[in-house]
Design an enzyme around this catalytic site. Structure first.
Site, PDB file in Angstrom:
ATOM      1  N   ARG A 248       0.758  -1.313   0.045  1.00 56.96           N
ATOM      2  CA  ARG A 248       0.406  -0.226   0.464  1.00 56.96           C
ATOM      3  C   ARG A 248       1.160   1.637  -0.260  1.00 56.96           C
ATOM      4  O   ARG A 248       1.756   1.231   0.316  1.00 56.96           O
ATOM      5  CB  ARG A 248      -1.072   0.269   1.315  1.00 56.96           C
ATOM      6  N   GLU A 277      -4.437   7.436  -5.052  1.00 64.93           N
ATOM      7  CA  GLU A 277      -3.799   7.748  -5.905  1.00 64.93           C
ATOM      8  C   GLU A 277      -5.362   7.560  -7.157  1.00 64.93           C
ATOM      9  O   GLU A 277      -6.607   8.077  -5.709  1.00 64.93           O
ATOM     10  CB  GLU A 277      -4.160   6.276  -6.563  1.00 64.93           C
ATOM     11  N   HIS A 296      -1.576   0.553 -10.434  1.00 63.55           N
ATOM     12  CA  HIS A 296      -1.587  -0.706  -9.269  1.00 63.55           C
ATOM     13  C   HIS A 296      -2.450  -1.820 -10.003  1.00 63.55           C
ATOM     14  O   HIS A 296      -3.562  -1.649  -9.791  1.00 63.55           O
ATOM     15  CB  HIS A 296      -2.845   0.298  -8.250  1.00 63.55           C
TER      16      HIS A 296
END
Length: 335
Positions: A248, A277, A296
């Site tokens: 993360r 993000e 991601h």
């Protein structure tokens, strides 16, 4: 038993679930918003297969006893009402081991062989002379990989790194408990914890960083891991090291990492996750030559739901037999 899936199930996924729970009633409907999730579970169910949970699970999902997440992390769920309930919560830890471990090695190989520089030169139609690479390319063999977070992804990364001839070090919350207690497909990972040459605890992160040429960060996001690697850790890191973060974004202090990249203390970074993000357009990470970044997507693969349903089926059998569930989240630790 009524099972609600907030994603569309293909016939092979339904077959896998029915094989584990022949009498189950399965309702599946893609839910793209929280309101859609709430509406779907409002008529009640025993089990959910989902990325999201209801805003008010006790009143909004009558009869709900267990939630099987389709994500490896549970931070997005434990920040809400689920944390205060007695509803069992399990993660999909283990289904991402292969794609993310391969992604991690790909990032390390790209950096070691400077493939990212060649791709950028290709886009400019620029032919780089091979002599430019002689002093900057290294083999992975003989290098040391420090894995921060020795779960299913970290263990499969260790197995692949060992095959490349790397020395593996590992950091985990309890360095004395070396076994993998989660769901793992046969033949993958390091179930007994025998690959790392040395284990470190959370208070020894500076020590493992000092010894590692490459660092793979596979930590979940919890109250204990937020900004786990910051300015102090980057000051201690081995000069020129390459860091890969697929856990993360918030487990690394992004400002401290950018500073270490700029001053050369950190050789480079392979980043799939970020503090914010999508990554803001003004972030300096976009234009750094020593950074490889992706949106991601390290866990993405065509077989995602196949593996998720295999895990779900294993847990369904345990649920029906009143046996302990695999990947059961401990709210105290956040995973």
């Amino acid at each position: 038993m009524k099972i609600i899936a907030t994603v569309a199930l293909q016939p092979q996924h339904r077959a896998t679930i029915y094989n584990a729970a022949p009498d189950a009633e399965i309702v599946d409907r893609p839910c793209r918003t929280q309101d859609e999730v709430t509406a779907l579970v409002s008529q009640g169910c025993d089990v959910m297969l989902t990325f999201r949970t209801p805003d008010d699970p006790l009143r909004g999902a009558p009869g709900l006893k267990w939630v099987q997440l389709l994500s490896a992390g549970a931070d997005h769920v434990l920040s809400g009402p689920m944390k205060a309930t007695t509803i069992s919560l399990t993660t999909a830890s283990g289904i991402h081991a292969t794609p993310i471990a391969e992604y991690t090695l790909a990032s390390m190989l790209s950096y070691a062989h400077r493939i990212h520089l060649s791709i950028r030169a290709q886009l400019r139609h620029e032919w780089l002379r091979s002599g430019q690479f002689m002093s900057i390319i290294d083999d992975l063999r003989g290098r040391t990989l420090g894995i921060i977070g020795y779960g299913s992804i970290g263990r499969e990364t260790a197995r692949l790194a060992q095959a490349f001839g790397m020395t593996v070090l590992a950091l985990k919350r309890d360095p004395h408990d070396r076994k993998d207690h989660g769901w793992t497909p046969p033949g993958l990972g390091d179930p007994e914890g025998t690959i790392p040459q040395q284990f470190f605890g959370p208070g020894e992160r500076e020590e493992i960083l000092r010894e590692s040429d490459y660092v793979s960060v596979t930590l979940p996001l919890t109250d204990h891991t937020r900004k786990f690697i910051g300015a102090r850790e980057f000051a201690a890191i081995k000069p020129g090291a390459f860091v890969v973060n697929i856990g993360r974004g918030e487990v690394i202090d992004e400002a401290a990492m950018i500073a270490a990249l700029k001053d050369g203390k950190l050789g480079g970074a392979g980043l799939d996750v970020f503090e914010h993000e999508p990554l803001p357009a003004e972030s300096p990470l976009w234009d750094m030559e020593n950074v490889i970044l992706t949106p991601h997507m390290s866990g993405a693969n065509r077989g995602y739901m196949d593996h998720a349903c295999e895990l779900f089926a294993d847990n369904l059998r345990r649920f029906a037999a009143n046996q302990p569930l695999l990947n059961l989240v401990d709210p105290k630790w956040g995973y």
